[in-house]
Enzyme design. Structure first.
Site, PDB file in Angstrom:
ATOM      1  CB  CYS A 116      -0.948   0.005   1.191  1.00  0.00           C
ATOM      2  SG  CYS A 116      -2.290  -1.170   0.990  1.00  0.00           S
ATOM      3  CG  HIS A 256      -3.005   3.850   2.281  1.00  0.00           C
ATOM      4  ND1 HIS A 256      -3.449   3.567   1.005  1.00  0.00           N
ATOM      5  CD2 HIS A 256      -3.070   2.678   2.973  1.00  0.00           C
ATOM      6  CE1 HIS A 256      -3.760   2.289   0.937  1.00  0.00           C
ATOM      7  NE2 HIS A 256      -3.551   1.720   2.104  1.00  0.00           N
ATOM      8  CG  ASN A 286      -6.613  -0.213   1.110  1.00  0.00           C
ATOM      9  OD1 ASN A 286      -5.977   0.257   0.167  1.00  0.00           O
ATOM     10  ND2 ASN A 286      -6.021  -0.754   2.172  1.00  0.00           N
TER      11      ASN A 286
HETATM   12  C1  COA Z   1     -10.099  -5.203   9.451  1.00  0.00           C
HETATM   13  C2  COA Z   1     -10.641  -4.211  10.475  1.00  0.00           C
HETATM   14  C3  COA Z   1     -11.626  -3.284   9.823  1.00  0.00           C
HETATM   15  C4  COA Z   1     -11.342  -4.988  11.549  1.00  0.00           C
HETATM   16  O1  COA Z   1     -11.810  -4.085  12.542  1.00  0.00           O
HETATM   17  P1  COA Z   1     -11.511  -4.355  14.067  1.00  0.00           P
HETATM   18  O2  COA Z   1     -12.185  -3.307  14.815  1.00  0.00           O
HETATM   19  O3  COA Z   1     -10.030  -4.498  14.221  1.00  0.00           O
HETATM   20  O4  COA Z   1     -12.240  -5.700  14.275  1.00  0.00           O
HETATM   21  P2  COA Z   1     -11.629  -7.061  14.833  1.00  0.00           P
HETATM   22  O5  COA Z   1     -10.793  -7.717  13.783  1.00  0.00           O
HETATM   23  O6  COA Z   1     -11.019  -6.785  16.157  1.00  0.00           O
HETATM   24  O7  COA Z   1     -12.941  -7.882  15.003  1.00  0.00           O
HETATM   25  C5  COA Z   1     -13.962  -7.492  15.921  1.00  0.00           C
HETATM   26  C6  COA Z   1     -15.127  -8.442  15.773  1.00  0.00           C
HETATM   27  O8  COA Z   1     -15.793  -8.176  14.532  1.00  0.00           O
HETATM   28  C7  COA Z   1     -15.873  -9.379  13.754  1.00  0.00           C
HETATM   29  N1  COA Z   1     -15.747  -9.036  12.350  1.00  0.00           N
HETATM   30  C8  COA Z   1     -14.642  -9.018  11.575  1.00  0.00           C
HETATM   31  N2  COA Z   1     -14.960  -8.647  10.324  1.00  0.00           N
HETATM   32  C9  COA Z   1     -16.289  -8.426  10.311  1.00  0.00           C
HETATM   33  C10 COA Z   1     -17.196  -8.009   9.313  1.00  0.00           C
HETATM   34  N3  COA Z   1     -16.805  -7.737   8.044  1.00  0.00           N
HETATM   35  N4  COA Z   1     -18.481  -7.857   9.652  1.00  0.00           N
HETATM   36  C11 COA Z   1     -18.928  -8.105  10.899  1.00  0.00           C
HETATM   37  N5  COA Z   1     -18.099  -8.510  11.894  1.00  0.00           N
HETATM   38  C12 COA Z   1     -16.810  -8.661  11.605  1.00  0.00           C
HETATM   39  C13 COA Z   1     -14.723 -10.217  14.242  1.00  0.00           C
HETATM   40  O9  COA Z   1     -14.942 -11.580  13.986  1.00  0.00           O
HETATM   41  C14 COA Z   1     -14.697  -9.904  15.707  1.00  0.00           C
HETATM   42  O10 COA Z   1     -15.682 -10.645  16.361  1.00  0.00           O
HETATM   43  P3  COA Z   1     -15.409 -11.249  17.823  1.00  0.00           P
HETATM   44  O11 COA Z   1     -15.183 -10.062  18.708  1.00  0.00           O
HETATM   45  O12 COA Z   1     -16.670 -11.984  18.095  1.00  0.00           O
HETATM   46  O13 COA Z   1     -14.205 -12.116  17.672  1.00  0.00           O
HETATM   47  C15 COA Z   1      -9.488  -3.405  11.126  1.00  0.00           C
HETATM   48  O14 COA Z   1      -8.703  -4.240  11.931  1.00  0.00           O
HETATM   49  C16 COA Z   1      -8.608  -2.744  10.119  1.00  0.00           C
HETATM   50  O15 COA Z   1      -9.014  -1.843   9.431  1.00  0.00           O
HETATM   51  N6  COA Z   1      -7.336  -3.149  10.078  1.00  0.00           N
HETATM   52  C17 COA Z   1      -6.390  -2.573   9.193  1.00  0.00           C
HETATM   53  C18 COA Z   1      -6.666  -3.076   7.814  1.00  0.00           C
HETATM   54  C19 COA Z   1      -5.850  -2.380   6.803  1.00  0.00           C
HETATM   55  O16 COA Z   1      -5.761  -1.199   6.837  1.00  0.00           O
HETATM   56  N7  COA Z   1      -5.270  -3.172   5.907  1.00  0.00           N
HETATM   57  C20 COA Z   1      -4.535  -2.675   4.846  1.00  0.00           C
HETATM   58  C21 COA Z   1      -3.290  -2.019   5.321  1.00  0.00           C
HETATM   59  S1  COA Z   1      -2.691  -0.985   4.150  1.00  0.00           S
END
Ligand code: COA
Length: 333
Positions: A116, A256, A286
């Site tokens: 990214c 980004h 993204n």
């Molecule tokens: C992926 C992302 C949105 C997830 O959000 P988060 O707040 O970290 O959520 P978590 O992964 O901690 O998951 C929280 C809960 O939501 C659930 N969950 C994950 N994806 C889900 C979705 N699409 N819809 C509903 N629930 C979801 C998980 O299973 C978890 O459930 P649990 O608490 O029962 O285990 C976040 O971590 C993120 O943006 N990370 C960076 C990603 C990124 O930028 N990647 C590219 C880098 S350049």
């Protein structure tokens, strides 16, 4: 003799027509619009539906848009760089095909991949060629067909990524406009948290791997999130301090578009008002290498000559950084 700097003098972009909304995703995986919007800020993303078309299709369209908008002769372009994490194919560079298709027949060309951060690092490379005096212009394209490595059964990744491309032309400038400073970093210990494991030179793509979806991108969202928040904000803060810029000196933050909460955290660290923060994640998600040029394209009409723009990015690898650039022209519209 004044030092040559490298300024952005033209911008173009392209996103595919098909709109994948949160509502459609609700029918594909166990998720909902409220969760996606509140956790990421994304409402919809664009997907290139045609399997026969790769990243070069997006790159060519964005470059053609830039050329048409600015009445340029592609034969005058000296170097074409395609920043991408999803090249058309192995070995044959996407940039070479792109350059030929747009008629940049006097240019040499190559791809660059820093996940990214590909476009951010590409800005540094493009500017260096110009600052050295060896070339007078470079076409830098950020393009990714992320849908080609996304598993649409994995709710942790499929809600985030989209396809798109943006292009900028860097040209030599003697007014001190353009790229002023950069702070770029990498940490390979982060690669286990965000990768597409199989299909490269270290892990072969077998029939079994393919059947289990091992060729798709995988991420440990929470770890990536924490590292992105810390490092992108830290890099932006460092670039401001190093250049004695206060928040009042900054006209725009072009960060980004990975997650609205990561962008907000970066803006908060440098104490920047919302009006100065470029945002289009709600429309495109993204798009990896395309987020920064898509932002610049969307905000082009609001940018003014002399504006201080802070770019920031974070990506797989890990790779991250920040660039301070002085905008070089008033809106041509
Ligand atoms: C992926 C992302 C949105 C997830 O959000 P988060 O707040 O970290 O959520 P978590 O992964 O901690 O998951 C929280 C809960 O939501 C659930 N969950 C994950 N994806 C889900 C979705 N699409 N819809 C509903 N629930 C979801 C998980 O299973 C978890 O459930 P649990 O608490 O029962 O285990 C976040 O971590 C993120 O943006 N990370 C960076 C990603 C990124 O930028 N990647 C590219 C880098 S350049």
């Amino acid at each position: 003799m004044s030092k040559i700097s490298a300024a952005i003098t033209a911008v173009g972009a392209y996103v595919p027509e098909y709109v994948l909304t949160n509502q459609i995703l609700e029918t594909m995986v166990d998720t909902n619009d409220e969760w996606i919007t509140s956790r990421t800020g994304i409402k919809e993303r664009r997907i290139l539906k045609d399997d026969g078309k790769g990243t070069s299709f997006l790159a060519i369209k964005a470059a053609q848009n830039l050329i048409d908008k600015n009445n340029l002769d592609p034969k005058d372009i000296e170097l074409v760089i395609v920043a991408t994490a999803t090249p058309d194919m192995k070995a044959a560079s996407t940039a070479s095909f792109t350059a030929t298709e747009i008629g940049a027949t006097n240019a040499f060309s190559f791809d660059m991949d820093a996940a990214c951060s590909s476009f951010l690092f590409g800005m540094s490379v493009a500017a260096s060629y110009i600052e050295s005096g060896r070339y007078k212009n470079v076409l830098l394209i950020g393009a990714d067909k992320m849908s080609s490595i996304i598993n649409y059964k994995d709710r942790a990744t499929c809600i985030i990524f989209g396809d798109g491309a943006g292009a900028v032309l860097f040209e030599a400038n003697d007014e001190g406009l353009g790229l002023k400073d950069e702070y770029l970093r990498s940490d390979g210990s982060g690669r286990e948290f965000l990768q597409a494991t199989y299909g490269g030179s270290s892990h072969a793509l077998t029939a079994e791997v393919l059947a289990n979806g091992g060729h798709y991108a995988f991420q440990e969202g929470r770890t990536v999130f924490k590292n992105a928040v810390f490092n992108m904000a830290d890099a932006a803060e460092k670039i401001l301090k190093r250049n004695n810029l206060t928040k009042n000196d900054v006209d725009w933050l072009a960060a980004h578009q990975a997650n609205k909460r990561i962008i907000d955290a970066t803006a908060q660290r440098i104490d920047l008002e919302d009006e100065k923060v470029m945002i289009n994640i709600h429309k495109y998600g993204n798009t990896t290498s395309a987020t920064l040029p898509l932002l610049i394209n969307d905000y082009e009409s609001q940018l003014k000559k002399g504006d201080n723009v802070i770019f920031a990015a974070f990506g797989g690898g890990f790779n991250w950084g920040s660039i301070y650039l002085k905008w070089a022209y008033n809106s041509k519209n």
